[in-house]
Design a protein around this motif. Structure first.
Motif, mmCIF file in Angstrom:
data_model
loop_
_atom_site.group_PDB
_atom_site.id
_atom_site.type_symbol
_atom_site.label_atom_id
_atom_site.label_comp_id
_atom_site.label_asym_id
_atom_site.label_seq_id
_atom_site.Cartn_x
_atom_site.Cartn_y
_atom_site.Cartn_z
ATOM 1 N N PRO A 135 21.713 2.047 8.024
ATOM 2 C CA PRO A 135 20.977 0.782 7.880
ATOM 3 C C PRO A 135 19.562 0.814 8.461
ATOM 4 O O PRO A 135 18.819 -0.153 8.306
ATOM 5 C CB PRO A 135 21.846 -0.204 8.661
ATOM 6 N N TYR A 136 19.169 1.914 9.057
ATOM 7 C CA TYR A 136 17.884 1.966 9.767
ATOM 8 C C TYR A 136 16.719 1.511 8.861
ATOM 9 O O TYR A 136 16.571 1.971 7.729
ATOM 10 C CB TYR A 136 17.611 3.380 10.292
ATOM 11 N N GLY A 137 15.906 0.596 9.382
ATOM 12 C CA GLY A 137 14.704 0.151 8.666
ATOM 13 C C GLY A 137 14.931 -1.058 7.774
ATOM 14 O O GLY A 137 13.975 -1.630 7.269
ATOM 15 N N LEU A 138 16.202 -1.429 7.561
ATOM 16 C CA LEU A 138 16.484 -2.531 6.633
ATOM 17 C C LEU A 138 16.704 -3.841 7.399
ATOM 18 O O LEU A 138 17.099 -3.838 8.571
ATOM 19 C CB LEU A 138 17.739 -2.206 5.817
ATOM 20 N N GLY A 139 16.466 -4.964 6.697
ATOM 21 C CA GLY A 139 16.768 -6.272 7.267
ATOM 22 C C GLY A 139 18.282 -6.443 7.376
ATOM 23 O O GLY A 139 19.038 -5.883 6.584
ATOM 24 N N ARG A 140 18.728 -7.215 8.382
ATOM 25 C CA ARG A 140 20.175 -7.431 8.555
ATOM 26 C C ARG A 140 20.525 -8.853 8.114
ATOM 27 O O ARG A 140 19.797 -9.815 8.411
ATOM 28 C CB ARG A 140 20.598 -7.233 10.014
ATOM 29 N N MET A 141 21.686 -8.980 7.441
ATOM 30 C CA MET A 141 22.115 -10.261 6.887
ATOM 31 C C MET A 141 22.913 -11.042 7.931
ATOM 32 O O MET A 141 23.929 -10.542 8.425
ATOM 33 C CB MET A 141 22.989 -10.028 5.646
ATOM 34 N N LYS A 173 0.828 -1.213 0.000
ATOM 35 C CA LYS A 173 0.000 0.000 0.000
ATOM 36 C C LYS A 173 0.858 1.256 0.000
ATOM 37 O O LYS A 173 0.416 2.323 -0.420
ATOM 38 C CB LYS A 173 -0.920 0.009 1.229
ATOM 39 N N GLY A 174 2.073 1.154 0.479
ATOM 40 C CA GLY A 174 2.942 2.329 0.510
ATOM 41 C C GLY A 174 2.392 3.400 1.432
ATOM 42 O O GLY A 174 2.407 4.585 1.100
ATOM 43 N N LYS A 175 1.894 2.983 2.603
ATOM 44 C CA LYS A 175 1.257 3.923 3.547
ATOM 45 C C LYS A 175 2.142 5.110 3.885
ATOM 46 O O LYS A 175 1.670 6.221 4.042
ATOM 47 C CB LYS A 175 0.907 3.182 4.846
ATOM 48 N N ARG A 176 3.469 4.835 3.988
ATOM 49 C CA ARG A 176 4.377 5.907 4.414
ATOM 50 C C ARG A 176 4.486 7.043 3.406
ATOM 51 O O ARG A 176 4.985 8.117 3.713
ATOM 52 C CB ARG A 176 5.769 5.305 4.708
ATOM 53 N N MET A 177 4.015 6.807 2.160
ATOM 54 C CA MET A 177 4.037 7.881 1.149
ATOM 55 C C MET A 177 2.894 8.871 1.375
ATOM 56 O O MET A 177 2.880 9.959 0.791
ATOM 57 C CB MET A 177 3.880 7.306 -0.264
ATOM 58 N N GLY A 209 15.721 1.978 -1.099
ATOM 59 C CA GLY A 209 14.277 1.748 -1.055
ATOM 60 C C GLY A 209 13.517 3.060 -0.882
ATOM 61 O O GLY A 209 13.967 3.977 -0.201
ATOM 62 N N ILE A 210 12.378 3.131 -1.540
ATOM 63 C CA ILE A 210 11.562 4.351 -1.467
ATOM 64 C C ILE A 210 10.317 4.032 -0.652
ATOM 65 O O ILE A 210 9.402 3.359 -1.135
ATOM 66 C CB ILE A 210 11.193 4.840 -2.882
ATOM 67 N N ASN A 211 10.308 4.481 0.585
ATOM 68 C CA ASN A 211 9.155 4.216 1.446
ATOM 69 C C ASN A 211 8.388 5.478 1.801
ATOM 70 O O ASN A 211 7.229 5.416 2.183
ATOM 71 C CB ASN A 211 9.617 3.527 2.731
ATOM 72 N N ASP A 212 9.054 6.638 1.707
ATOM 73 C CA ASP A 212 8.373 7.896 2.028
ATOM 74 C C ASP A 212 8.853 8.989 1.069
ATOM 75 O O ASP A 212 9.735 8.761 0.233
ATOM 76 C CB ASP A 212 8.619 8.283 3.494
ATOM 77 N N CYS A 213 8.262 10.176 1.201
ATOM 78 C CA CYS A 213 8.563 11.245 0.237
ATOM 79 C C CYS A 213 10.012 11.723 0.339
ATOM 80 O O CYS A 213 10.587 12.182 -0.650
ATOM 81 C CB CYS A 213 7.605 12.416 0.421
ATOM 82 N N LYS A 214 10.588 11.605 1.519
ATOM 83 C CA LYS A 214 11.993 12.020 1.669
ATOM 84 C C LYS A 214 12.884 11.084 0.841
ATOM 85 O O LYS A 214 13.764 11.538 0.109
ATOM 86 C CB LYS A 214 12.368 11.987 3.155
ATOM 87 N N GLN A 215 12.599 9.783 0.964
ATOM 88 C CA GLN A 215 13.401 8.824 0.206
ATOM 89 C C GLN A 215 13.133 8.957 -1.299
ATOM 90 O O GLN A 215 14.038 8.762 -2.111
ATOM 91 C CB GLN A 215 13.102 7.397 0.683
ATOM 92 N N LEU A 257 12.451 -9.017 -7.306
ATOM 93 C CA LEU A 257 12.887 -7.635 -7.067
ATOM 94 C C LEU A 257 11.787 -6.864 -6.343
ATOM 95 O O LEU A 257 10.609 -7.189 -6.458
ATOM 96 C CB LEU A 257 13.184 -6.932 -8.399
ATOM 97 N N LEU A 258 12.191 -5.799 -5.651
ATOM 98 C CA LEU A 258 11.214 -4.944 -4.977
ATOM 99 C C LEU A 258 10.925 -3.731 -5.877
ATOM 100 O O LEU A 258 11.848 -3.056 -6.343
ATOM 101 C CB LEU A 258 11.765 -4.464 -3.630
ATOM 102 N N GLY A 259 9.646 -3.491 -6.093
ATOM 103 C CA GLY A 259 9.249 -2.385 -6.970
ATOM 104 C C GLY A 259 9.633 -1.018 -6.439
ATOM 105 O O GLY A 259 9.629 -0.029 -7.181
ATOM 106 N N ASP A 260 9.975 -0.935 -5.153
ATOM 107 C CA ASP A 260 10.296 0.387 -4.595
ATOM 108 C C ASP A 260 11.796 0.650 -4.561
ATOM 109 O O ASP A 260 12.250 1.566 -3.898
ATOM 110 C CB ASP A 260 9.671 0.560 -3.200
ATOM 111 N N GLU A 261 12.564 -0.150 -5.317
ATOM 112 C CA GLU A 261 13.989 0.163 -5.467
ATOM 113 C C GLU A 261 14.344 0.126 -6.954
ATOM 114 O O GLU A 261 14.912 -0.850 -7.448
ATOM 115 C CB GLU A 261 14.855 -0.807 -4.667
#
Ligand code: UD1
Ligand code: CA
Length: 448
Positions: A132-138, A15-19, A221-227, A101-105
């Motif tokens: 790294p904030y918000g991302l999964g860690r390997m 849904k991309g709520k953060r946008m 990744g693009i999750n909000d307008c800043k990104q 692939l993720l559509g937001d990158e």
């Protein structure tokens, strides 16, 4: 290029709520191009057998713009693993590598994807981002193989310190995909089916994911307008580089904003602070001076534009034309060699060759209800501050005298003049000044 057949699945149903926008997230644009289209165009370079886009059920417009590629519907947004499941029926019968692939990158580097697509074992892309904030860690073992991915929200303090993050792209053999997806549950902080759990089950199955790691210097990744804005900067920079590499000369590239579809011939010179909107084509030898704004225009060879020129949609500018400062042109064609050098408006006009359209002249194209057409022949001289009240035709070789408001057609090679005859009173100014000065002195005396 790999010999392993390739299918690509792009996850775009979120849904991309953060946008904070009604528009599906992946339809937001970078330099005028929806991010999903940027990604699809890039991925086509890998020559996959098919590209499948996973969409939400109300995303009709998204399904339209990804055509002719196939789209499938994920009914409920239950997480990235559930999204891939929605694509399984479309992969029926396909054997090879499935690149997820993720559509937001949309700016994912193609060289890495190419390597992953050609790799004959499952793989995932890792990044080392500035933050790294918000991302999964390997979670990798000593051999660099992936034992699991932990989402930021599920990390303990120690895991959160890991700087190698999940880019979100994976390449999985089709033969194993359904089986591993089936194992994924939703026992996590968000109660979603995480695709990030797949490497863990693959490792348990004795087929661990290998990791392709690369440092990145921008937010991932693009999750909000800043990104979104940060990605726009990166994409604009990529466009500038492409133009420079193609031989376009820019005095200060960082101040020139290209639309994704801007076409500029090699050798064109662009001064600082120029903005290109959609649909612009610039031919060779053109010089665009500073602070010009151009959209929906074709600029013919060896034309000079600006500084401070504005070309609006439907501008067809000929060769060797001079368009100077504070000139606006809309839905008009300008013949070769014509000059519109200062402070003019030309709208809904067909102008022939070698016309001189002087300072302050305008086409009066709008009567408050409708737009009307002005036709100007070749070798016409339009004087300064002329109003050409459309509909109007001015034939070849005609002169229109400065200061005239013209609302009747002007025949070829004639002069049209419409202004009051000046009345000149000799000595008037001297007398006026004397009277004024006298009054001023008297007033000053009175005031003491
Ligand atoms: C995801 C990864 C994270 C990774 C990051 C990289 C998961 C659980 N997490 O997090 O490890 O570091 O990407 O950017 O995968 N989508 C669907 N259906 C859904 C949910 C999402 O199609 O039910 C799509 C979204 O439209 C989006 C993409 O999947 O394009 C990623 O989803 P998003 O919610 O943005 O994941 P992140 O939290 O960024
Ligand atoms: Ca994301």
């Amino acid at each position: 290029m790999s010999t392993i057949p390739l299918a690509v699945v792009i996850l775009a149903a979120g849904k991309g709520k953060r946008m904070q926008s009604e528009l599906p997230k992946v339809m937001h644009e970078l330099a005028g191009k929806p991010m999903i289209s940027i990604l699809i165009d890039q991925v086509c370079q890998l020559s996959p057998e098919k590209i499948i886009v996973v969409t939400g059920k109300d995303m009709h417009d998204l399904r339209e713009i990804v055509k002719p590629h196939q789209s499938v519907i994920q009914t409920e947004q239950n997480g990235t693993a559930d999204a891939v499941k929605a694509a399984l029926p479309a992969l029926e019968g396909f054997q090879g590598n499935v690149l997820i692939l993720l559509g937001d990158e949309p700016l994912v580097p193609m060289q890495v994807l190419e390597e992953m697509a050609a790799y004959d074992s499952p793989s995932a892309m890792a990044i080392i981002p500035p933050d790294p904030y918000g991302l999964g860690r390997m979670m990798m073992d000593e051999d660099g193989q992936l034992m699991g991915i932990v989402e930021e929200k599920d990390c303990d303090d120690q895991q959160r310190e890991i700087l190698v993050c999940n880019a979100g792209n994976y390449c999985v053999p089709s033969s194993k995909l359904a089986e591993w997806l089936e194992k994924i549950g939703k026992d996590n902080a968000q109660g979603e089916y995480y695709l990030t759990d797949m490497p863990k089950y693959a490792a348990e199955d004795g087929v661990p994911f290998d990791v392709f790691t690369m440092p990145v210097d921008h937010v991932w990744g693009i999750n909000d307008c800043k990104q979104l804005a940060e990605h726009e900067q990166v994409f604009r920079e990529m466009l500038r580089d492409a133009h420079v590499m193609n031989g376009v000369r820019m005095v200060d590239p960082s101040t020139v904003y290209f639309h994704h579809d801007t076409v500029v011939a090699p050798g064109v010179l662009i001064e600082p602070s120029v903005f290109f909107g959609p649909g612009v084509r610039v031919d060779q030898g053109v010089h665009i001076k500073a602070f010009s704004h151009i959209e929906g225009a074709h600029i013919g060879a060896n034309t000079t534009l600006g500084p401070f020129a504005r070309l609006r949609p439907g501008s067809e500018i000929g060769e060797g034309v001079r368009i100077g400062n504070f000139v606006e042109i809309k839905k008009s064609s300008i013949g070769n060699g014509s000059k519109i050098n200062h402070l003019a408006y030309v709208g809904d006009c067909t102008m022939g060759e070698d016309v001189n359209f002087s300072a302050g002249a305008i086409t009066v194209n709008y009567d408050g209800f409708n737009k009307h057409q002005t036709t100007i022949g070749k070798n016409v001289m339009i004087g300064s501050n002329v109003n050409l009240v459309a509909p109007l035709t001015i034939d070849d070789g005609a002169f229109v005298a400065a200061g005239s408001t013209i609302n009747e057609d002007v025949p070829a090679d004639s002069l049209s003049i419409a202004r009051d005859k000046p009345s000149i009173r000799e000595g008037w100014a001297t007398k006026f000044r004397e009277t004024k000065n006298k009054k001023k002195i008297e007033a000053e005396k009175k005031a003491g």
